[in-house]
Design a protein around this motif. Structure first.
Motif, PDB file in Angstrom:
ATOM      1  N   SER A 174       1.506   8.371  26.834  1.00 37.78           N
ATOM      2  CA  SER A 174       2.352   8.996  27.854  1.00 37.78           C
ATOM      3  C   SER A 174       4.125   9.142  26.937  1.00 37.78           C
ATOM      4  CB  SER A 174       2.580   8.233  28.723  1.00 37.78           C
ATOM      5  OG  SER A 174       2.837   6.951  28.444  1.00 37.78           O
ATOM      6  N   SER A 175       4.042   8.133  26.176  1.00 38.01           N
ATOM      7  CA  SER A 175       5.304   8.130  25.291  1.00 38.01           C
ATOM      8  C   SER A 175       5.674   9.379  24.581  1.00 38.01           C
ATOM      9  CB  SER A 175       5.240   6.891  24.287  1.00 38.01           C
ATOM     10  OG  SER A 175       4.405   7.048  23.456  1.00 38.01           O
ATOM     11  N   TRP A 176       4.893  10.169  24.340  1.00 37.72           N
ATOM     12  CA  TRP A 176       5.220  11.615  23.686  1.00 37.72           C
ATOM     13  C   TRP A 176       5.500  12.611  24.395  1.00 37.72           C
ATOM     14  CZ3 TRP A 176       0.360  12.900  19.927  1.00 37.72           C
ATOM     15  CH2 TRP A 176       0.205  11.851  19.077  1.00 37.72           C
ATOM     16  N   LYS A 177       5.329  12.453  25.739  1.00 33.97           N
ATOM     17  CA  LYS A 177       5.690  13.639  26.622  1.00 33.97           C
ATOM     18  C   LYS A 177       7.455  13.581  26.767  1.00 33.97           C
ATOM     19  CE  LYS A 177       1.697  13.586  28.368  1.00 33.97           C
ATOM     20  NZ  LYS A 177       0.934  15.140  28.239  1.00 33.97           N
ATOM     21  N   GLY A 178       7.782  14.875  26.627  1.00 32.56           N
ATOM     22  CA  GLY A 178       9.255  14.957  26.501  1.00 32.56           C
ATOM     23  C   GLY A 178       9.899  15.030  25.128  1.00 32.56           C
ATOM     24  N   ALA A 237       1.543  18.785  23.281  1.00 32.43           N
ATOM     25  CA  ALA A 237       1.580  17.486  23.903  1.00 32.43           C
ATOM     26  C   ALA A 237       2.042  17.298  25.240  1.00 32.43           C
ATOM     27  CB  ALA A 237       2.434  16.616  22.995  1.00 32.43           C
ATOM     28  N   ASP A 238       2.996  18.264  25.628  1.00 36.67           N
ATOM     29  CA  ASP A 238       3.583  18.030  27.056  1.00 36.67           C
ATOM     30  C   ASP A 238       2.532  18.617  28.021  1.00 36.67           C
ATOM     31  OD1 ASP A 238       6.031  16.999  26.412  1.00 36.67           O
ATOM     32  OD2 ASP A 238       7.143  18.641  26.199  1.00 36.67           O
ATOM     33  N   SER A 239       1.761  19.429  27.605  1.00 37.35           N
ATOM     34  CA  SER A 239       0.951  20.245  28.669  1.00 37.35           C
ATOM     35  C   SER A 239      -0.568  19.791  28.704  1.00 37.35           C
ATOM     36  CB  SER A 239       0.814  21.762  28.262  1.00 37.35           C
ATOM     37  OG  SER A 239       0.442  21.674  27.019  1.00 37.35           O
ATOM     38  N   THR A 240      -0.835  18.773  28.028  1.00 32.85           N
ATOM     39  CA  THR A 240      -2.352  18.297  27.985  1.00 32.85           C
ATOM     40  C   THR A 240      -2.227  16.656  27.734  1.00 32.85           C
ATOM     41  OG1 THR A 240      -4.260  18.487  27.104  1.00 32.85           O
ATOM     42  CG2 THR A 240      -2.819  18.607  25.662  1.00 32.85           C
ATOM     43  N   ASP A 241      -3.275  16.092  28.080  1.00 34.94           N
ATOM     44  CA  ASP A 241      -3.655  14.561  27.919  1.00 34.94           C
ATOM     45  C   ASP A 241      -4.371  14.485  26.584  1.00 34.94           C
ATOM     46  OD1 ASP A 241      -2.015  13.959  29.776  1.00 34.94           O
ATOM     47  OD2 ASP A 241      -3.709  14.322  31.367  1.00 34.94           O
TER      48      ASP A 241
END
Length: 400
Positions: free
Chosen positions: A107-111, A152-156
């Protein structure tokens, strides 16, 4: 006694579960304030075949070999005079190879700006992430990176696939190896940051000249401040500067001064650390640390190299990337050992024959007091039947 042992076992199990929960919660809630570089070397799936469709996310790689990189598949093969590498490349197999690796996206990669970086792949590599082609890199002796922020924003979950083509032989006048022969990394940073390889340091006397390039999220980013500090080996700040940045789309040049600096030389390779801190709207968004040495270099035709006012005779060797039975995937500790052996022999300079080497090589040379004559290509024209000059380095410059 048995009851006590049983109670101890139950307590240990409960403690383990609690520990895992705490660690898991900490990992889930962790954030990346400025930037984070994580090794991506472990647990790649590999096969030495030219399979079609292996870039597809759902491709079945269950039967592939699991390897850690740096990895050189040629040195793992059998010596055979019929192998197309021939005598000049060691009679070893070359061909094609695939690497794959699937990871969960924290989750820390989002944004954030997220990149996958390769210190070296020989050669003609193509990289995909979740089936999206990130790029192709024909030259095998250069570091490169690809931006995967949108993915990375669009997938897990991300599946990486790397196709390596070292089929046309001989691809050099010496042993090259094949595959991801150097370290891989995941770099995560804020959308506005100090650009990759964006810091350039030069010195003259005690003066330190720093040029810094930025990568702003957009052209409207304002209210930026660059704090530049020089730290000695003990971590003490010996010089600093604070500059307001009006335009992050242009490089900033600053000058600092070190009083009575420790000089870098081949006998005393003293290194300072340049700490670059970027703030936007009073918030720290990036920190980059750069090692450098203070030294004055002059070349005089009649006497040769002068460093810090001393005439230094170059006692050098030519050095290729590979390390004998280890092939091209040379462990860091072997690089250090080899440079130290050369130092003990009286060597003070290395010519990188005939291509750039991995980033760790240059870091070690700086640290250990070794001068480097760095070569970029074997030649501007073809020197081996299928080398880079034969296929990509065209006069007039189609690809470099």
């Amino acid at each position: 006694m048995l009851k006590q042992i049983k109670n101890i076992k139950i307590s240990l199990v409960l403690f383990s579960l609690l520990y895992l929960c705490l660690v898991g919660c900490k990992e889930e809630s962790s954030t990346i304030e400025t930037r984070l570089r994580t090794s991506f070397d472990a647990d790649w799936k590999f096969i030495q075949e030219n399979i079609k469709g292996a870039e597809v996310v759902g491709f079945n790689d269950a039967n592939w070999q699991t390897v850690n990189v740096p990895h050189d598949w040629s040195i793992e093969g059998e010596y055979d005079e019929s192998n197309p590498m021939g005598a000049q490349c060691g009679y070893l197999p070359a061909g094609f190879g695939w690497y794959r690796k699937t990871i969960d996206v924290p989750s820390s990669w989002k944004g954030k700006q997220v990149e996958i970086a390769f210190d070296g792949v020989f050669m003609n590599s193509t990289v995909w992430a979740n089936g999206v082609k990130l790029g192709n890199r024909p030259y095998g002796w250069v570091s490169f990176a690809y931006d995967i922020s949108d993915i990375a924003d669009s997938t897990d979950q991300i599946t990486f696939a790397v196709h390596v083509d070292n089929d046309k032989q001989p691809s050099a006048r010496w042993y090259t190896g094949s595959g991801i022969y150097a370290h891989t990394w995941i770099d995560v940073k804020n959308k506005t940051n100090i650009a990759r390889d964006g810091i350039f340091v030069t010195t003259k006397g005690g003066q330190v000249f720093v040029e810094t390039e930025f990568a702003p999220e957009n052209k409207d980013v304002k209210n930026a401040v660059l704090v530049t500090s020089i730290l000695d080996k003990s971590g003490v700040v010996v010089a600093s500067s604070e500059e307001k940045i009006e335009n992050l789309n242009t490089a900033t040049k600053i000058e600092l001064a070190i009083s009575n600096p420790n000089r870098w030389s081949t006998e005393t390779p003293y290194l300072y650390t340049l700490k670059s801190e970027l703030l936007v709207n009073n918030k720290l968004v990036d920190v980059v640390k750069t090692k450098f040495g203070v030294r004055d270099i002059e070349w005089i035709a009649e006497t040769g190299m002068w460093i810090n006012g001393e005439n230094v005779k170059l006692q050098g060797v030519c050095n290729h990337q590979d390390a004998g039975a280890l092939g091209a995937a040379v462990p860091d500790k072997i690089l250090r050992f080899r440079i130290q052996q050369l130092k003990d022999m009286g060597v003070n300079a290395i010519r990188t024959s005939h291509n750039p080497q991995t980033p760790i090589f240059y870091e070690l040379c700086d640290e250990m007091g070794m001068l480097v004559m760095d070569e970029i290509f074997d030649g501007w024209m073809k020197k081996a039947k299928n080398d880079y000059g034969a296929h990509f380095l065209i006069s007039g410059g189609r690809k470099i």
